[in-house]
Design an enzyme around this catalytic site. Structure first.
Site, PDB file in Angstrom:
ATOM      1  CG  PHE A 536      32.492  33.340  47.976  1.00 15.63           C
ATOM      2  CD1 PHE A 536      31.377  34.025  48.429  1.00 15.63           C
ATOM      3  CD2 PHE A 536      33.234  33.892  46.937  1.00 15.63           C
ATOM      4  CE1 PHE A 536      30.993  35.229  47.853  1.00 15.63           C
ATOM      5  CE2 PHE A 536      32.862  35.093  46.366  1.00 15.63           C
ATOM      6  CZ  PHE A 536      31.741  35.772  46.818  1.00 15.63           C
ATOM      7  CG  PHE A 541      34.286  29.714  44.699  1.00 14.66           C
ATOM      8  CD1 PHE A 541      34.487  30.981  44.169  1.00 14.66           C
ATOM      9  CD2 PHE A 541      32.999  29.356  45.087  1.00 14.66           C
ATOM     10  CE1 PHE A 541      33.424  31.878  44.034  1.00 14.66           C
ATOM     11  CE2 PHE A 541      31.944  30.237  44.952  1.00 14.66           C
ATOM     12  CZ  PHE A 541      32.154  31.511  44.432  1.00 14.66           C
ATOM     13  CD  GLU A 543      34.227  37.438  42.333  1.00 13.91           C
ATOM     14  OE1 GLU A 543      33.910  38.129  41.347  1.00 13.91           O
ATOM     15  OE2 GLU A 543      33.663  37.507  43.438  1.00 13.91           O
ATOM     16  CB  ILE A 544      40.928  36.209  40.975  1.00 14.81           C
ATOM     17  CG1 ILE A 544      41.628  35.118  41.796  1.00 14.81           C
ATOM     18  CG2 ILE A 544      41.921  37.277  40.546  1.00 14.81           C
ATOM     19  CD1 ILE A 544      42.713  34.385  41.035  1.00 14.81           C
ATOM     20  CB  VAL A 545      37.951  41.249  42.081  1.00 13.47           C
ATOM     21  CG1 VAL A 545      37.146  42.382  41.457  1.00 13.47           C
ATOM     22  CG2 VAL A 545      37.084  40.449  43.039  1.00 13.47           C
ATOM     23  CB  CYS A 547      45.219  39.697  38.633  1.00  9.17           C
ATOM     24  SG  CYS A 547      46.898  39.017  38.609  1.00  9.17           S
ATOM     25  CG  LEU A 579      35.393  29.788  40.176  1.00  8.82           C
ATOM     26  CD1 LEU A 579      33.942  29.788  40.617  1.00  8.82           C
ATOM     27  CD2 LEU A 579      35.525  29.088  38.831  1.00  8.82           C
ATOM     28  CB  ILE A 610      31.444  34.523  40.901  1.00 12.66           C
ATOM     29  CG1 ILE A 610      32.678  35.125  40.255  1.00 12.66           C
ATOM     30  CG2 ILE A 610      30.525  33.924  39.861  1.00 12.66           C
ATOM     31  CD1 ILE A 610      33.538  34.097  39.541  1.00 12.66           C
ATOM     32  CE1 TYR A 613      33.479  43.016  36.804  1.00 13.75           C
ATOM     33  CE2 TYR A 613      33.932  40.701  37.250  1.00 13.75           C
ATOM     34  CZ  TYR A 613      33.889  42.015  37.666  1.00 13.75           C
ATOM     35  OH  TYR A 613      34.253  42.334  38.957  1.00 13.75           O
TER      36      TYR A 613
END
Length: 810
Positions: A536, A541, A543-545, A547, A579, A610, A613
């Site tokens: 973004f 920042f 966003e890590i979805v 890994c 994030l 973001i 969850y």
């Protein structure tokens, strides 16, 4: 700081008016109106910067004094009135009530709690949705300490001042900042927590090197060749400039929109820096509930370039107009100011100027010399742009801050400044060379390395191209090659297998989404791990979805290296924050990668962007633009080895066996602690004590200089006509009974040998041995002998020579 008499510029409209805000505004309106009327001439029409007529100078200092006086008045109120003041900003403790502050009953709404009005605990709140007595708003405050209560009251006064300033300021950008800080303090009073500024503005310092460091480097870079007097003058000029900058009031961004030389990008950058200046430097000068930073210590080249032209013009005008008010011995500062400003301007414009290189540093000897001069010379009056009437060189006193806190802070700052010296570069280079030689000399360790980190193995595989890292993604606007599609399919399978709780359809949707990208770890042309992320850029920042690394390839360092590649990829694109929502199994991994549950981004920055969850923890990692993360572990390891080598070298130095002191056997009752050989080498430093009036002289901190002075005195004494009896030791053959009477003999030859060995670390040791020569002579010989007269004559000559060199204080 140095300079002439205080010169002031207009300050922002923050002052010590007894204004109130929010719910308390109506009941305190009379107080606010009186204070506003008293200060209207100094605040209602103030702009962000500019020169002011003499009648309006001192506005800033008078505002600070009013704030301090009002706070002191409130701190001295009876406890019941203090609690009444706090109740107006404290939430009702009655269950289910949402009232955020007690309101004075209708019949008393014009009475001032800060003067004579003290409401009863049973008086009901005027708020129709509350109607609970005063005690419901203060029940949680009765047990807090007096210092905590005063801190809350100080924050309330700061908040009221901000509210009144918001009503008068015309610039919208400034008004928004005041509103943000007002709400921050309001929330801190409600929650009884310390005000901490978090968000996209970042944390100080914002640039490296800072302006102060660059200006000090400029003094060395341009003027180190001057004689000490001229160099001291240029140092004072530099301090004057920094003091002017620290009190300078910057123009608001709206006032600079008409500047034709300002590009859109420069205007955007200036707006950010202006906001930072307001939040961290300017407003905290009046609101000590917020932590204040000096402008010159947190900003660097970018801000100074933007404001330098107009600011330097103002400083030159001030120097000219105030020239006659300067003492005669300080007018050279005024004369040299244009020359200094021109030199600084030239270095600002040069892209390759060394003073703006964060690695550039003047020699330690120069820094220490400047610090000593600053401590020895009492700083003169200051040139300030906002009416700094405090003693020159002193920092802003914390209004309402307890004295013991100020003392602790000053001691900590002094200790920190005393221990800022780095090791000499020669010592570090010698340690680096030793580490490099030890690596190359042990060939068996190169062939069969032991305890090699997983990170080194992964980097070795990457260099051999056994593994590769690629950022891949889908696209709807241009063709996607077959290899990329195959890798995306493989990554989809890796994520699905390693994250069984995540629906496969959801994984496929994000992996192939055009807004998401995946950093793929490829081994033998097959993906064995990856990080799916969405950047973004406008929000700053990523966003890590997902890994994950395949089970067979885990615990090899691939996960850490993957994250380091993603960090470098983000930094290259100007993104400084990562994030992610981590489940309970992944929290440990992300902590090792530098992530924290302490989110430093303001929620409005990422809320709505973001994906959130259930049963997951939001974690944040802030990236430093100067760090290459894929090399960072190796750098730290190398630094650790160098540090160990430095410690080993230091250990070898301090382990030297030194000969014991013989002075006590010779009759000397005591010696200074600092004269013990080897004590300074292990890091001992003498305590700073006030100089006694009867002993105005102190020992020289330069042993070589002291030894040179002793050698000069000793040589002069030897050449005196009365020195012949004392040139060498008395032998038993010449005087058989001499050593029966003299237990501790001394002579000029022995003193010369001791001087060569470095025995005389202080004046006292040198003078004690010389005095022993004369006392031994007078003890053994009768007054009518030639020897006795030589001792008296030589002693007077010795004292004369010591006085000439400033080494005698009797």
């Amino acid at each position: 700081m140095s300079g002439g008499p205080a010169i002031t510029l207009k300050s922002q409209p923050i002052d010590g008016n007894n204004g109130n805000s929010g719910n308390a505004a109506a009941q305190q309106q009379q107080t606010a109106n009186n204070a506003a009327a008293a200060a209207s001439s100094s605040s209602s029409s103030q702009a962000s910067s500019g020169t002011v007529p003499p009648a309006q100078e001192g506005t800033r200092q008078s505002s600070l004094q009013r704030i301090q006086l009002r706070k002191q008045k409130v701190f001295n109120l009876p406890e019941a009135q203090k609690l009444a003041k706090l109740s107006m900003y404290s939430a009702c403790q009655f269950e289910g009530c949402r009232c955020t502050g007690w309101k004075t009953p209708q019949e008393n709404r014009h009475r001032d709690v800060e003067s004579s009005y003290c409401p009863e605990p049973t008086e009901e709140c005027r708020n129709a949705s509350c109607r609970h007595p005063l005690r419901s708003h203060i029940s949680h405050l009765t047990e807090i300490s007096r210092s905590s209560m005063d801190e809350l009251l100080g924050a309330i006064i700061d908040m009221e001042n901000l509210f009144m300033s918001m009503q008068r300021v015309e610039d919208e950008d400034t008004k928004k900042v005041y509103l943000y800080l007002f709400r921050l303090l309001r929330q801190c009073v409600l929650t009884r927590q310390q005000a901490v500024i978090r968000g996209p503005l970042g944390d100080p310092p914002f640039e490296s090197p800072c302006i102060t460091k660059a200006v000090l480097s400029l003094v060395f870079y341009k003027y180190s060749h001057l004689n000490p007097t001229e160099l001291q003058t240029m140092t004072e000029v530099a301090k004057t400039f920094l003091n002017f900058l620290n009190h300078y009031n910057f123009e608001s961004p709206s006032a600079r929109r008409g500047d034709p030389t300002l590009t859109h990008e420069d205007a955007s950058t200036y707006k950010i820096n202006y906001t930072r200046w307001l939040v961290f430097c300017h407003v905290p000068a009046f609101c000590n509930s917020l932590r204040q930073f000096e402008t010159s210590l947190v900003f660097g080249r970018t801000l100074l370039r933007t404001v330098f032209q107009y600011m330097s013009q103002q400083l030159k005008k001030k120097c000219i107009s105030e020239r006659d008010r300067f003492p005669e011995d300080k007018r050279s500062i005024i004369t040299q100011m244009p020359k200094f400003l021109e030199a600084l301007r030239a270095e600002l414009l040069k892209d390759d100027s060394p003073i703006w290189d964060s690695t550039y540093r003047p020699p330690n000897s120069f820094v220490v010399q400047q610090r000593k001069r600053h401590q020895e010379v009492a700083p003169p009056a200051t040139i300030a742009s906002a009416g700094a009437a405090a003693p020159s060189g002193s920092k802003r006193s914390s209004v309402g801050e307890p004295a013991h806190k100020r003392v602790k802070k000053e001691v900590a700052e002094r200790v920190t400044s005393e221990n800022q010296d780095d090791l000499p570069i020669e010592v570090v280079m010698r340690a680096m060379k030793s580490v490099a030689e030890s690596k190359t000399s042990n060939k068996s360790e190169i062939l069969f390395p032991i305890n090699v980190s997983r990170d080194e193995n992964v980097k070795a595989e990457e260099q051999k191209r056994a593994i590769e890292f690629h950022v891949v993604g889908n696209s709807l606007t241009k063709p996607v090659d077959k290899q990329t599609i195959l890798w995306l399919l493989g990554l989809q399978l890796v994520f699905a297998y390693q994250l069984p709780e995540m629906p496969r359809e959801y994984i496929s949707q994000l992996v192939f989404d055009t807004k998401h990208k995946t950093l793929a770890l490829i081994k033998e042309n097959q993906p064995i791990g990856g990080i799916c992320f969405r950047p973004f850029p406008t929000q700053g920042f990523t966003e890590i979805v997902f890994c994950a690394v395949t089970m067979a390839e885990q615990v090899k360092g691939y996960g850490t290296h993957l994250m380091n590649h993603l960090k470098d990829y983000s930094i290259q694109r100007g993104i400084k924050h990562l994030l992610t929502f981590a489940d309970c199994d992944a929290i440990g991994y992300f902590k090792k990668q530098g992530f924290s549950k302490d989110i430093k981004l303001a929620r409005p920055v990422y809320a709505g962007y973001i994906k959130e969850y259930d049963s997951a923890t939001l974690m944040h990692c802030e990236l430093h633009p100067s760090i290459v993360n894929t090399q960072f572990i190796a750098v730290i390891r190398n630094q650790s080895e160098i540090l160990k080598e430095l410690i080993a070298q230091r250990h070898n130095e301090v382990q030297k066996v030194r000969t014991g002191l013989t002075c006590f056997k010779e009759g000397l009752p005591s010696i200074p602690v600092e004269s013990i050989p080897g004590l300074r080498e292990i890091g001992w430093k003498p305590q700073m004590r006030p100089v006694r009036a009867s002993r105005p002289l102190e020992e020289s901190t330069d042993p070589e200089k002291l030894a040179t002075q002793f050698a000069s005195v000793l040589q002069s004494v030897r050449q005196h006509t009365a020195a012949w009896p004392f040139l060498r030791p008395v032998t038993a053959a010449e005087v058989p009974d001499y050593y029966d009477h003299i237990k501790y003999p001394m002579d000029l030859k022995t003193m010369g040998e001791r001087l060569k060995k470095g025995y005389y670390q202080t004046r006292r040791l040198f003078m004690a041995d010389m005095a022993r020569i004369f006392s031994n002579c007078r003890f053994y010989n009768s007054p009518e002998t030639e020897y006795y007269r030589c001792a008296n004559s030589l002693e007077r000559y010795f004292q004369t020579k010591m006085r000439e060199l400033g080494l005698w204080d009797k």
